[in-house]
Design a protein around this motif. Structure first.
Motif, PDB file in Angstrom:
ATOM      1  N   ASN A  57       0.827  -1.215   0.000  1.00 55.70           N
ATOM      2  CA  ASN A  57       0.000   0.000   0.000  1.00 55.70           C
ATOM      3  C   ASN A  57       0.855   1.258   0.000  1.00 55.70           C
ATOM      4  O   ASN A  57       0.543   2.227  -0.689  1.00 55.70           O
ATOM      5  N   ARG A  61       0.826   3.991  -2.890  1.00 56.12           N
ATOM      6  CA  ARG A  61       0.509   5.386  -2.547  1.00 56.12           C
ATOM      7  C   ARG A  61       1.613   6.323  -3.033  1.00 56.12           C
ATOM      8  O   ARG A  61       1.341   7.381  -3.596  1.00 56.12           O
ATOM      9  N   ASP A  65       0.968   9.203  -5.699  1.00 56.09           N
ATOM     10  CA  ASP A  65       1.234  10.591  -5.314  1.00 56.09           C
ATOM     11  C   ASP A  65       2.170  11.265  -6.307  1.00 56.09           C
ATOM     12  O   ASP A  65       1.936  12.394  -6.724  1.00 56.09           O
ATOM     13  N   LEU A 123      -7.648   3.120  -4.227  1.00 52.67           N
ATOM     14  CA  LEU A 123      -6.797   4.287  -4.006  1.00 52.67           C
ATOM     15  C   LEU A 123      -6.556   5.023  -5.323  1.00 52.67           C
ATOM     16  O   LEU A 123      -6.648   6.256  -5.386  1.00 52.67           O
TER      17      LEU A 123
END
Length: 193
Positions: A57, A61, A65, A123
């Protein structure tokens, strides 16, 4: 224990997973490399399976980002959409941990990036919807009530390109992916050709 310590544990786990794979890495190995004890790893993150999820994760992420930060600088909605698609696919094509695990432990890694990838996909969908909403706020894109559905279609397509990089299309570089995205992905989001 600080967030810095948790980050150090996750870094150690990521490095070990890249070096020797998930199966051959123990919580003791992670603790030793992070310079903490095994109980600390367990208290902060849980079991080895929990550590694998946390590392996955965090890496997802970080990739998202970075991609969304770059995409936000494009001055058109089409540019932002194309950058997101092309960069995330390319970043994961060359990601050391992702590729090493697929090679070392396909039976362990493949479920993590397919049947168990729902969290990372959610996500990505949320990030893409936020990017689209910002494009609306910036006057670059007309609002639509189904951005989440459109984003999921694009994320699922990107996922397919990530997991199965080569088929018939000659998409070998990020520039190839950008050109493909402008021609085929942007219309899914904008409803234009």
């Amino acid at each position: 224990m600080s967030d810095l310590s948790t980050s150090r544990i996750l870094d150690a786990a990521r490095d070990l997973f890249t070096d020797v794979g998930i199966r051959r890495t123990t919580l003791e190995d992670i603790a030793r490399r992070a310079r903490v004890d095994r109980v600390t790893v367990y208290r902060r993150l849980g079991s080895k399976s929990d550590v694998v999820v946390a590392v996955s994760n965090r890496e997802a992420r970080r990739a998202f980002d970075e991609v969304f930060l770059v995409a936000d600088k494009a001055d058109t909605a089409a540019g932002r959409i194309a950058v997101v698609f092309a960069r995330i696919v390319h970043v994961l094509w060359i990601h050391p941990l992702f590729n090493r695990l697929l090679k070392l432990e396909p039976d362990t890694a493949l479920p993590k990036v397919t049947t168990e990838a729902g969290g990372a996909m959610s996500l990505a969908i949320t990030g893409l919807v936020e990017l689209l909403d910002k494009a609306v706020d910036d006057g670059l894109l007309a609002p639509a009530g189904d951005f989440r559905a459109r984003a999921e279609i694009v994320v699922r397509l990107a996922h397919s390109f990530i997991v199965t990089p080569r088929a018939d299309l000659a998409l070998d570089t990020e520039a190839d992916l950008m050109e493909f995205a402008h021609a085929h992905i942007v219309p899914i989001i904008t409803g234009t050709r």
